[in-house]
Scaffold this motif. Structure first.
Motif, PDB file in Angstrom:
ATOM      1  N   HIS A 253       0.834  -1.207   0.000  1.00  0.00           N
ATOM      2  CA  HIS A 253       0.000   0.000   0.000  1.00  0.00           C
ATOM      3  C   HIS A 253       0.869   1.259   0.000  1.00  0.00           C
ATOM      4  O   HIS A 253       0.694   2.166  -0.827  1.00  0.00           O
ATOM      5  N   ARG A 254       1.843   1.296   0.882  1.00  0.00           N
ATOM      6  CA  ARG A 254       2.678   2.494   0.984  1.00  0.00           C
ATOM      7  C   ARG A 254       3.680   2.585  -0.161  1.00  0.00           C
ATOM      8  O   ARG A 254       4.086   3.686  -0.554  1.00  0.00           O
ATOM      9  N   LEU A 255       4.058   1.446  -0.714  1.00  0.00           N
ATOM     10  CA  LEU A 255       4.913   1.457  -1.901  1.00  0.00           C
ATOM     11  C   LEU A 255       4.178   2.087  -3.076  1.00  0.00           C
ATOM     12  O   LEU A 255       4.690   2.990  -3.753  1.00  0.00           O
ATOM     13  N   LEU A 256       2.951   1.627  -3.348  1.00  0.00           N
ATOM     14  CA  LEU A 256       2.191   2.160  -4.473  1.00  0.00           C
ATOM     15  C   LEU A 256       1.788   3.611  -4.253  1.00  0.00           C
ATOM     16  O   LEU A 256       1.531   4.346  -5.221  1.00  0.00           O
ATOM     17  N   ALA A 257       1.735   4.036  -3.007  1.00  0.00           N
ATOM     18  CA  ALA A 257       1.333   5.414  -2.705  1.00  0.00           C
ATOM     19  C   ALA A 257       2.340   6.438  -3.212  1.00  0.00           C
ATOM     20  O   ALA A 257       2.016   7.636  -3.284  1.00  0.00           O
ATOM     21  N   VAL A 258       3.544   5.997  -3.598  1.00  0.00           N
ATOM     22  CA  VAL A 258       4.502   6.968  -4.153  1.00  0.00           C
ATOM     23  C   VAL A 258       4.118   7.373  -5.570  1.00  0.00           C
ATOM     24  O   VAL A 258       4.645   8.362  -6.097  1.00  0.00           O
ATOM     25  N   ASP A 259       3.198   6.644  -6.197  1.00  0.00           N
ATOM     26  CA  ASP A 259       2.706   7.012  -7.529  1.00  0.00           C
ATOM     27  C   ASP A 259       1.793   8.222  -7.384  1.00  0.00           C
ATOM     28  O   ASP A 259       0.747   8.162  -6.725  1.00  0.00           O
ATOM     29  N   GLU A 260       2.162   9.300  -8.016  1.00  0.00           N
ATOM     30  CA  GLU A 260       1.410  10.547  -7.854  1.00  0.00           C
ATOM     31  C   GLU A 260       0.046  10.512  -8.525  1.00  0.00           C
ATOM     32  O   GLU A 260      -0.779  11.397  -8.306  1.00  0.00           O
ATOM     33  N   THR A 261      -0.220   9.502  -9.362  1.00  0.00           N
ATOM     34  CA  THR A 261      -1.542   9.385  -9.972  1.00  0.00           C
ATOM     35  C   THR A 261      -2.529   8.677  -9.050  1.00  0.00           C
ATOM     36  O   THR A 261      -3.719   8.596  -9.359  1.00  0.00           O
ATOM     37  N   MET A 262      -2.041   8.144  -7.928  1.00  0.00           N
ATOM     38  CA  MET A 262      -2.906   7.480  -6.949  1.00  0.00           C
ATOM     39  C   MET A 262      -2.924   8.288  -5.659  1.00  0.00           C
ATOM     40  O   MET A 262      -2.002   9.043  -5.372  1.00  0.00           O
ATOM     41  N   ARG A 263      -3.993   8.099  -4.890  1.00  0.00           N
ATOM     42  CA  ARG A 263      -4.089   8.807  -3.612  1.00  0.00           C
ATOM     43  C   ARG A 263      -4.485   7.831  -2.527  1.00  0.00           C
ATOM     44  O   ARG A 263      -5.562   7.229  -2.580  1.00  0.00           O
ATOM     45  N   ALA A 264      -3.606   7.662  -1.560  1.00  0.00           N
ATOM     46  CA  ALA A 264      -3.871   6.803  -0.413  1.00  0.00           C
ATOM     47  C   ALA A 264      -4.305   7.680   0.753  1.00  0.00           C
ATOM     48  O   ALA A 264      -3.487   8.431   1.303  1.00  0.00           O
ATOM     49  N   PRO A 265      -5.571   7.646   1.144  1.00  0.00           N
ATOM     50  CA  PRO A 265      -6.040   8.509   2.238  1.00  0.00           C
ATOM     51  C   PRO A 265      -5.263   8.256   3.527  1.00  0.00           C
ATOM     52  O   PRO A 265      -4.904   7.118   3.849  1.00  0.00           O
ATOM     53  N   ILE A 266      -5.009   9.324   4.255  1.00  0.00           N
ATOM     54  CA  ILE A 266      -4.270   9.223   5.510  1.00  0.00           C
ATOM     55  C   ILE A 266      -5.247   8.954   6.660  1.00  0.00           C
ATOM     56  O   ILE A 266      -6.469   9.129   6.526  1.00  0.00           O
ATOM     57  N   LEU A 267      -4.711   8.537   7.798  1.00  0.00           N
ATOM     58  CA  LEU A 267      -5.546   8.156   8.934  1.00  0.00           C
ATOM     59  C   LEU A 267      -6.495   9.273   9.342  1.00  0.00           C
ATOM     60  O   LEU A 267      -7.675   9.033   9.619  1.00  0.00           O
ATOM     61  N   ARG A 268      -5.989  10.495   9.375  1.00  0.00           N
ATOM     62  CA  ARG A 268      -6.803  11.615   9.847  1.00  0.00           C
ATOM     63  C   ARG A 268      -8.098  11.759   9.047  1.00  0.00           C
ATOM     64  O   ARG A 268      -9.165  12.021   9.597  1.00  0.00           O
ATOM     65  N   GLU A 269      -8.034  11.584   7.725  1.00  0.00           N
ATOM     66  CA  GLU A 269      -9.247  11.738   6.923  1.00  0.00           C
ATOM     67  C   GLU A 269     -10.079  10.469   6.909  1.00  0.00           C
ATOM     68  O   GLU A 269     -11.290  10.520   6.639  1.00  0.00           O
ATOM     69  N   LEU A 270      -9.489   9.314   7.228  1.00  0.00           N
ATOM     70  CA  LEU A 270     -10.265   8.083   7.276  1.00  0.00           C
ATOM     71  C   LEU A 270     -11.151   8.024   8.518  1.00  0.00           C
ATOM     72  O   LEU A 270     -12.264   7.497   8.460  1.00  0.00           O
TER      73      LEU A 270
END
Length: 375
Positions: free
Chosen positions: A102-119
Protein backbone atom coordinates in the motif's frame (compact mmCIF):
# COMPACT_ATOMS: atom_id res chain seq x y z
CA UNK A 1 -30.45 -5.01 32.14
CA UNK A 2 -32.06 -4.63 28.73
CA UNK A 3 -33.16 -1.11 29.58
CA UNK A 4 -29.66 -0.16 30.70
CA UNK A 5 -28.19 -1.52 27.45
CA UNK A 6 -30.67 0.49 25.40
CA UNK A 7 -29.97 3.58 27.48
CA UNK A 8 -26.22 3.27 26.91
CA UNK A 9 -26.72 3.06 23.15
CA UNK A 10 -29.16 5.96 23.16
CA UNK A 11 -26.85 8.11 25.27
CA UNK A 12 -24.10 7.74 22.64
CA UNK A 13 -26.56 8.60 19.86
CA UNK A 14 -27.89 11.61 21.72
CA UNK A 15 -24.36 12.90 22.36
CA UNK A 16 -23.56 12.59 18.63
CA UNK A 17 -26.71 14.54 17.78
CA UNK A 18 -25.73 17.31 20.17
CA UNK A 19 -22.18 17.43 18.76
CA UNK A 20 -23.35 17.80 15.15
CA UNK A 21 -26.78 19.42 15.43
CA UNK A 22 -28.18 16.56 13.30
CA UNK A 23 -30.52 13.68 14.09
CA UNK A 24 -30.71 11.35 11.05
CA UNK A 25 -28.35 8.35 11.25
CA UNK A 26 -29.58 6.77 8.02
CA UNK A 27 -30.25 3.04 7.76
CA UNK A 28 -30.66 1.72 11.34
CA UNK A 29 -28.87 -1.58 10.63
CA UNK A 30 -25.77 -0.16 12.36
CA UNK A 31 -27.56 -0.34 15.73
CA UNK A 32 -27.25 -4.12 15.88
CA UNK A 33 -23.46 -4.06 15.74
CA UNK A 34 -23.28 -1.11 18.12
CA UNK A 35 -25.53 -2.89 20.62
CA UNK A 36 -23.42 -6.08 20.43
CA UNK A 37 -20.24 -4.04 20.89
CA UNK A 38 -21.51 -2.14 23.92
CA UNK A 39 -22.71 -5.38 25.51
CA UNK A 40 -19.34 -7.03 24.87
CA UNK A 41 -17.49 -4.08 26.39
CA UNK A 42 -19.60 -4.37 29.50
CA UNK A 43 -19.40 -8.16 29.86
CA UNK A 44 -16.08 -9.23 28.28
CA UNK A 45 -13.62 -6.56 29.31
CA UNK A 46 -12.29 -4.51 32.19
CA UNK A 47 -10.96 -1.54 30.26
CA UNK A 48 -8.00 0.53 31.38
CA UNK A 49 -8.34 4.29 31.43
CA UNK A 50 -6.78 4.60 27.95
CA UNK A 51 -8.94 1.70 26.75
CA UNK A 52 -12.08 3.40 28.00
CA UNK A 53 -11.07 6.66 26.31
CA UNK A 54 -10.20 5.00 22.97
CA UNK A 55 -13.36 2.88 22.75
CA UNK A 56 -15.63 5.72 23.78
CA UNK A 57 -13.91 8.02 21.28
CA UNK A 58 -14.21 5.42 18.50
CA UNK A 59 -17.95 4.97 19.05
CA UNK A 60 -18.61 8.70 19.34
CA UNK A 61 -16.68 9.58 16.18
CA UNK A 62 -18.39 6.83 14.20
CA UNK A 63 -21.84 8.03 15.19
CA UNK A 64 -21.00 11.66 14.43
CA UNK A 65 -19.71 10.64 11.00
CA UNK A 66 -22.90 8.63 10.34
CA UNK A 67 -24.89 11.81 10.91
CA UNK A 68 -22.61 13.89 8.71
CA UNK A 69 -22.60 11.33 5.89
CA UNK A 70 -26.39 11.14 5.91
CA UNK A 71 -26.59 14.94 5.78
CA UNK A 72 -24.21 14.93 2.81
CA UNK A 73 -26.43 12.37 1.02
CA UNK A 74 -29.36 14.75 1.35
CA UNK A 75 -27.47 17.89 0.41
CA UNK A 76 -25.44 16.45 -2.51
CA UNK A 77 -27.15 13.37 -3.97
CA UNK A 78 -25.30 13.92 -7.24
CA UNK A 79 -21.97 13.31 -5.47
CA UNK A 80 -22.96 9.77 -4.51
CA UNK A 81 -24.47 9.01 -7.92
CA UNK A 82 -21.30 10.03 -9.78
CA UNK A 83 -19.01 7.29 -11.16
CA UNK A 84 -15.85 6.39 -9.29
CA UNK A 85 -12.41 6.23 -10.77
CA UNK A 86 -11.72 2.48 -10.48
CA UNK A 87 -10.13 2.18 -7.03
CA UNK A 88 -7.32 -0.22 -6.21
CA UNK A 89 -8.07 -2.13 -3.00
CA UNK A 90 -5.38 -4.20 -1.25
CA UNK A 91 -6.37 -6.91 1.20
CA UNK A 92 -5.33 -10.31 2.52
CA UNK A 93 -4.87 -11.86 5.92
CA UNK A 94 -3.18 -9.40 8.28
CA UNK A 95 0.62 -9.35 8.25
CA UNK A 96 0.92 -10.47 4.62
CA UNK A 97 2.65 -7.40 3.20
CA UNK A 98 -0.48 -5.32 2.62
CA UNK A 99 0.94 -2.28 4.43
CA UNK A 100 4.25 -2.41 2.54
CA UNK A 101 2.52 -2.75 -0.84
CA UNK A 102 0.00 0.00 0.00
CA UNK A 103 2.68 2.49 0.98
CA UNK A 104 4.91 1.46 -1.90
CA UNK A 105 2.19 2.16 -4.47
CA UNK A 106 1.33 5.41 -2.71
CA UNK A 107 4.50 6.97 -4.15
CA UNK A 108 2.71 7.01 -7.53
CA UNK A 109 1.41 10.55 -7.85
CA UNK A 110 -1.54 9.39 -9.97
CA UNK A 111 -2.91 7.48 -6.95
CA UNK A 112 -4.09 8.81 -3.61
CA UNK A 113 -3.87 6.80 -0.41
CA UNK A 114 -6.04 8.51 2.24
CA UNK A 115 -4.27 9.22 5.51
CA UNK A 116 -5.55 8.16 8.93
CA UNK A 117 -6.80 11.61 9.85
CA UNK A 118 -9.25 11.74 6.92
CA UNK A 119 -10.26 8.08 7.28
CA UNK A 120 -11.53 8.57 10.81
CA UNK A 121 -13.46 11.62 9.54
CA UNK A 122 -14.37 11.05 5.87
CA UNK A 123 -16.72 14.04 6.06
CA UNK A 124 -14.23 16.82 6.69
CA UNK A 125 -15.16 19.43 9.29
CA UNK A 126 -14.63 23.12 8.71
CA UNK A 127 -11.07 24.30 9.42
CA UNK A 128 -10.74 26.06 12.74
CA UNK A 129 -9.89 25.58 16.38
CA UNK A 130 -12.08 22.48 16.84
CA UNK A 131 -10.53 20.87 13.74
CA UNK A 132 -7.03 21.49 15.10
CA UNK A 133 -8.00 20.13 18.50
CA UNK A 134 -9.37 16.92 16.99
CA UNK A 135 -6.16 16.47 15.03
CA UNK A 136 -4.10 17.08 18.17
CA UNK A 137 -6.20 14.58 20.11
CA UNK A 138 -5.65 11.87 17.48
CA UNK A 139 -1.89 12.48 17.52
CA UNK A 140 -1.89 12.39 21.32
CA UNK A 141 -3.82 9.13 21.45
CA UNK A 142 -1.34 7.52 19.06
CA UNK A 143 1.60 8.85 21.08
CA UNK A 144 0.13 7.43 24.29
CA UNK A 145 -0.35 4.04 22.61
CA UNK A 146 3.29 4.07 21.48
CA UNK A 147 4.43 5.01 24.98
CA UNK A 148 2.44 2.20 26.60
CA UNK A 149 3.30 -0.33 23.88
CA UNK A 150 6.95 0.27 23.06
CA UNK A 151 6.92 -2.38 20.31
CA UNK A 152 3.99 -0.88 18.42
CA UNK A 153 6.09 0.79 15.71
CA UNK A 154 7.93 -2.48 15.05
CA UNK A 155 4.60 -4.27 14.69
CA UNK A 156 2.64 -1.62 12.80
CA UNK A 157 3.90 1.90 12.13
CA UNK A 158 0.93 4.28 12.36
CA UNK A 159 0.76 8.08 12.26
CA UNK A 160 -2.18 10.45 11.78
CA UNK A 161 -0.71 11.92 8.57
CA UNK A 162 0.38 8.62 6.94
CA UNK A 163 -1.65 6.33 4.62
CA UNK A 164 -3.70 3.90 6.66
CA UNK A 165 -6.39 1.22 6.47
CA UNK A 166 -9.83 2.19 5.17
CA UNK A 167 -11.15 -0.04 7.97
CA UNK A 168 -11.08 3.13 10.07
CA UNK A 169 -13.59 4.81 7.75
CA UNK A 170 -15.84 1.75 8.00
CA UNK A 171 -16.14 2.25 11.76
CA UNK A 172 -19.44 4.00 10.95
CA UNK A 173 -20.97 0.62 10.08
CA UNK A 174 -20.09 -1.12 13.36
CA UNK A 175 -19.36 -4.16 11.18
CA UNK A 176 -15.59 -4.33 11.06
CA UNK A 177 -12.82 -6.03 12.99
CA UNK A 178 -11.74 -2.61 14.31
CA UNK A 179 -13.22 -3.06 17.83
CA UNK A 180 -11.32 -6.36 18.18
CA UNK A 181 -8.05 -4.57 17.38
CA UNK A 182 -8.80 -2.11 20.18
CA UNK A 183 -9.98 -4.46 22.95
CA UNK A 184 -10.67 -8.18 23.61
CA UNK A 185 -14.37 -8.01 22.73
CA UNK A 186 -14.82 -11.75 22.08
CA UNK A 187 -18.59 -11.64 21.81
CA UNK A 188 -18.43 -8.88 19.20
CA UNK A 189 -15.87 -10.79 17.10
CA UNK A 190 -18.01 -13.94 17.24
CA UNK A 191 -21.05 -11.95 16.11
CA UNK A 192 -19.22 -10.11 13.33
CA UNK A 193 -17.91 -13.40 11.94
CA UNK A 194 -21.42 -14.22 10.70
CA UNK A 195 -22.88 -10.71 10.29
CA UNK A 196 -24.43 -9.62 7.00
CA UNK A 197 -22.11 -7.17 5.24
CA UNK A 198 -24.10 -6.01 2.23
CA UNK A 199 -25.19 -2.67 3.66
CA UNK A 200 -21.69 -2.13 5.02
CA UNK A 201 -20.31 -2.08 1.48
CA UNK A 202 -23.10 0.04 0.07
CA UNK A 203 -21.99 2.60 2.64
CA UNK A 204 -18.35 1.94 1.73
CA UNK A 205 -19.11 3.12 -1.81
CA UNK A 206 -20.50 6.37 -0.39
CA UNK A 207 -17.36 6.80 1.72
CA UNK A 208 -15.21 6.35 -1.40
CA UNK A 209 -17.26 9.04 -3.15
CA UNK A 210 -16.52 11.42 -0.25
CA UNK A 211 -12.82 10.59 -0.33
CA UNK A 212 -12.61 10.90 -4.12
CA UNK A 213 -14.23 14.34 -3.97
CA UNK A 214 -11.12 15.66 -2.21
CA UNK A 215 -8.96 14.93 -5.27
CA UNK A 216 -11.20 13.89 -8.21
CA UNK A 217 -8.41 13.32 -10.73
CA UNK A 218 -6.52 10.63 -8.80
CA UNK A 219 -7.33 6.97 -8.33
CA UNK A 220 -8.04 5.96 -4.73
CA UNK A 221 -5.53 3.49 -3.31
CA UNK A 222 -7.04 1.62 -0.37
CA UNK A 223 -6.00 -1.16 1.96
CA UNK A 224 -7.58 -3.23 4.72
CA UNK A 225 -7.29 -6.90 5.66
CA UNK A 226 -10.83 -6.39 6.98
CA UNK A 227 -12.09 -6.81 3.38
CA UNK A 228 -10.78 -10.35 2.89
CA UNK A 229 -13.95 -12.19 3.91
CA UNK A 230 -16.26 -9.65 2.25
CA UNK A 231 -15.03 -9.45 -1.32
CA UNK A 232 -18.33 -10.59 -2.83
CA UNK A 233 -20.11 -7.77 -1.02
CA UNK A 234 -17.38 -5.25 -1.87
CA UNK A 235 -17.35 -6.10 -5.58
CA UNK A 236 -21.15 -6.07 -5.78
CA UNK A 237 -21.16 -2.53 -4.36
CA UNK A 238 -18.00 -1.28 -6.12
CA UNK A 239 -17.71 -3.32 -9.34
CA UNK A 240 -15.09 -0.91 -10.70
CA UNK A 241 -12.59 -2.02 -8.06
CA UNK A 242 -9.53 -4.14 -8.72
CA UNK A 243 -8.71 -6.25 -5.69
CA UNK A 244 -5.12 -7.22 -4.88
CA UNK A 245 -4.90 -10.06 -2.34
CA UNK A 246 -1.57 -10.61 -0.57
CA UNK A 247 -0.81 -14.22 0.31
CA UNK A 248 1.59 -15.58 2.94
CA UNK A 249 2.00 -18.75 4.99
CA UNK A 250 -1.09 -18.40 7.23
CA UNK A 251 0.74 -19.82 10.26
CA UNK A 252 3.20 -16.92 10.13
CA UNK A 253 0.56 -14.33 9.25
CA UNK A 254 -1.90 -15.32 11.97
CA UNK A 255 0.74 -15.57 14.70
CA UNK A 256 2.15 -12.16 13.78
CA UNK A 257 -1.38 -10.74 13.90
CA UNK A 258 -2.00 -12.34 17.29
CA UNK A 259 1.17 -10.74 18.60
CA UNK A 260 0.13 -7.31 17.32
CA UNK A 261 -3.35 -7.60 18.83
CA UNK A 262 -2.05 -8.97 22.12
CA UNK A 263 0.17 -5.91 22.49
CA UNK A 264 -2.79 -3.59 21.88
CA UNK A 265 -5.10 -5.50 24.23
CA UNK A 266 -2.55 -5.30 27.03
CA UNK A 267 -2.74 -1.51 26.80
CA UNK A 268 -6.53 -1.24 26.72
CA UNK A 269 -7.67 -4.08 29.02
CA UNK A 270 -6.74 -5.28 32.49
CA UNK A 271 -7.40 -8.96 31.82
CA UNK A 272 -6.01 -10.58 28.68
CA UNK A 273 -5.77 -14.24 27.71
CA UNK A 274 -3.36 -15.14 24.92
CA UNK A 275 -4.71 -18.66 24.44
CA UNK A 276 -8.27 -17.41 24.13
CA UNK A 277 -7.07 -14.69 21.73
CA UNK A 278 -5.36 -17.29 19.54
CA UNK A 279 -8.46 -19.49 19.43
CA UNK A 280 -10.70 -16.54 18.57
CA UNK A 281 -8.43 -15.29 15.77
CA UNK A 282 -8.07 -18.77 14.28
CA UNK A 283 -11.84 -19.34 14.23
CA UNK A 284 -12.43 -15.91 12.73
CA UNK A 285 -9.89 -16.31 9.92
CA UNK A 286 -11.03 -19.84 9.17
CA UNK A 287 -14.44 -18.33 8.36
CA UNK A 288 -13.00 -15.27 6.57
CA UNK A 289 -10.74 -17.33 4.31
CA UNK A 290 -13.59 -19.71 3.43
CA UNK A 291 -15.61 -16.70 2.32
CA UNK A 292 -12.63 -15.44 0.33
CA UNK A 293 -12.12 -18.74 -1.49
CA UNK A 294 -15.79 -18.68 -2.54
CA UNK A 295 -15.50 -15.07 -3.74
CA UNK A 296 -12.37 -15.86 -5.74
CA UNK A 297 -14.29 -18.52 -7.67
CA UNK A 298 -17.13 -16.08 -8.35
CA UNK A 299 -15.08 -12.98 -9.22
CA UNK A 300 -11.77 -14.19 -10.73
CA UNK A 301 -11.47 -11.20 -13.08
CA UNK A 302 -11.58 -8.76 -10.17
CA UNK A 303 -8.90 -10.41 -8.03
CA UNK A 304 -5.13 -10.49 -8.45
CA UNK A 305 -3.14 -12.53 -5.92
CA UNK A 306 0.34 -11.47 -4.81
CA UNK A 307 2.78 -13.78 -3.06
CA UNK A 308 4.52 -12.35 0.01
CA UNK A 309 7.89 -13.83 -0.92
CA UNK A 310 7.70 -12.31 -4.40
CA UNK A 311 6.65 -8.97 -2.93
CA UNK A 312 9.58 -8.84 -0.52
CA UNK A 313 12.19 -10.17 -2.97
CA UNK A 314 11.01 -8.68 -6.29
CA UNK A 315 8.72 -5.77 -5.40
CA UNK A 316 9.01 -4.00 -8.76
CA UNK A 317 7.95 -7.15 -10.62
CA UNK A 318 4.85 -7.29 -8.44
CA UNK A 319 4.11 -3.61 -9.12
CA UNK A 320 4.50 -4.22 -12.86
CA UNK A 321 2.02 -7.12 -12.69
CA UNK A 322 -0.51 -4.91 -10.90
CA UNK A 323 -0.12 -2.09 -13.41
CA UNK A 324 -0.49 -4.48 -16.32
CA UNK A 325 -3.70 -5.81 -14.82
CA UNK A 326 -4.95 -2.25 -14.36
CA UNK A 327 -3.94 -1.37 -17.91
CA UNK A 328 -1.78 1.47 -16.62
CA UNK A 329 1.71 2.45 -17.74
CA UNK A 330 4.50 2.81 -15.21
CA UNK A 331 4.96 6.55 -15.59
CA UNK A 332 8.22 8.42 -16.03
CA UNK A 333 10.14 8.63 -12.80
CA UNK A 334 7.89 6.16 -10.99
CA UNK A 335 10.42 3.34 -10.96
CA UNK A 336 12.98 5.67 -9.39
CA UNK A 337 10.51 6.70 -6.67
CA UNK A 338 9.62 3.06 -6.02
CA UNK A 339 13.27 2.14 -5.56
CA UNK A 340 13.76 5.15 -3.28
CA UNK A 341 10.87 4.01 -1.08
CA UNK A 342 12.23 0.44 -0.95
CA UNK A 343 15.70 1.67 -0.02
CA UNK A 344 14.29 3.95 2.67
CA UNK A 345 12.04 1.30 4.22
CA UNK A 346 14.04 -1.88 4.83
CA UNK A 347 12.53 -4.75 6.78
CA UNK A 348 12.67 -4.17 10.57
CA UNK A 349 13.28 -0.44 10.06
CA UNK A 350 11.34 0.32 13.24
CA UNK A 351 12.52 -2.73 15.18
CA UNK A 352 12.24 -6.49 14.92
CA UNK A 353 8.90 -8.15 15.59
CA UNK A 354 9.43 -11.49 17.37
CA UNK A 355 6.53 -13.91 17.90
CA UNK A 356 5.73 -17.59 18.32
CA UNK A 357 2.58 -19.66 17.82
CA UNK A 358 3.30 -21.32 21.17
CA UNK A 359 2.70 -17.97 22.90
CA UNK A 360 -0.96 -18.43 21.95
CA UNK A 361 -1.25 -22.12 22.72
CA UNK A 362 -0.96 -23.10 19.05
CA UNK A 363 1.40 -24.78 16.59
CA UNK A 364 2.13 -23.80 13.02
CA UNK A 365 0.84 -27.17 11.80
CA UNK A 366 -2.44 -26.69 13.67
CA UNK A 367 -2.99 -23.32 12.02
CA UNK A 368 -2.11 -24.60 8.54
CA UNK A 369 -4.46 -27.56 8.97
CA UNK A 370 -7.35 -25.35 10.09
CA UNK A 371 -6.74 -23.00 7.17
CA UNK A 372 -5.99 -25.77 4.67
CA UNK A 373 -8.67 -24.52 2.26
CA UNK A 374 -6.74 -21.24 2.05
CA UNK A 375 -3.26 -22.73 1.84
Amino acid sequence: MRGRRQGCLESFCQAACRATGLDDFGDPYYRTGLRVLLRALRRDVRLTLIGHMLLRRSVSLALEQRLLIQEARKAQPELFAAPLLPPLVITGMPRCGTTFLHRLLAVDETMRAPILRELVEPVAREPGVSHSLRDLRLKTELAVMRHLNRELDARHFIRSDAPEECMFALAVTFRTILPWTLAPVHAFLAWYMHADRRQKYREYRDILALLQRRDPGRRLLLKAPDHLGSLSELIAAVPEALIVVCRRDPAIALTSFNSLIDGLHRVTAHDTDRVRLGQASLSFYAAETERYVAARRTWPDHILEVDYENLTRRPLDVVSDIYRRLGLPVGAGLEERLWAFIAGNPKDKHGRHVYSAADFGQTADEIRQRLGHFC
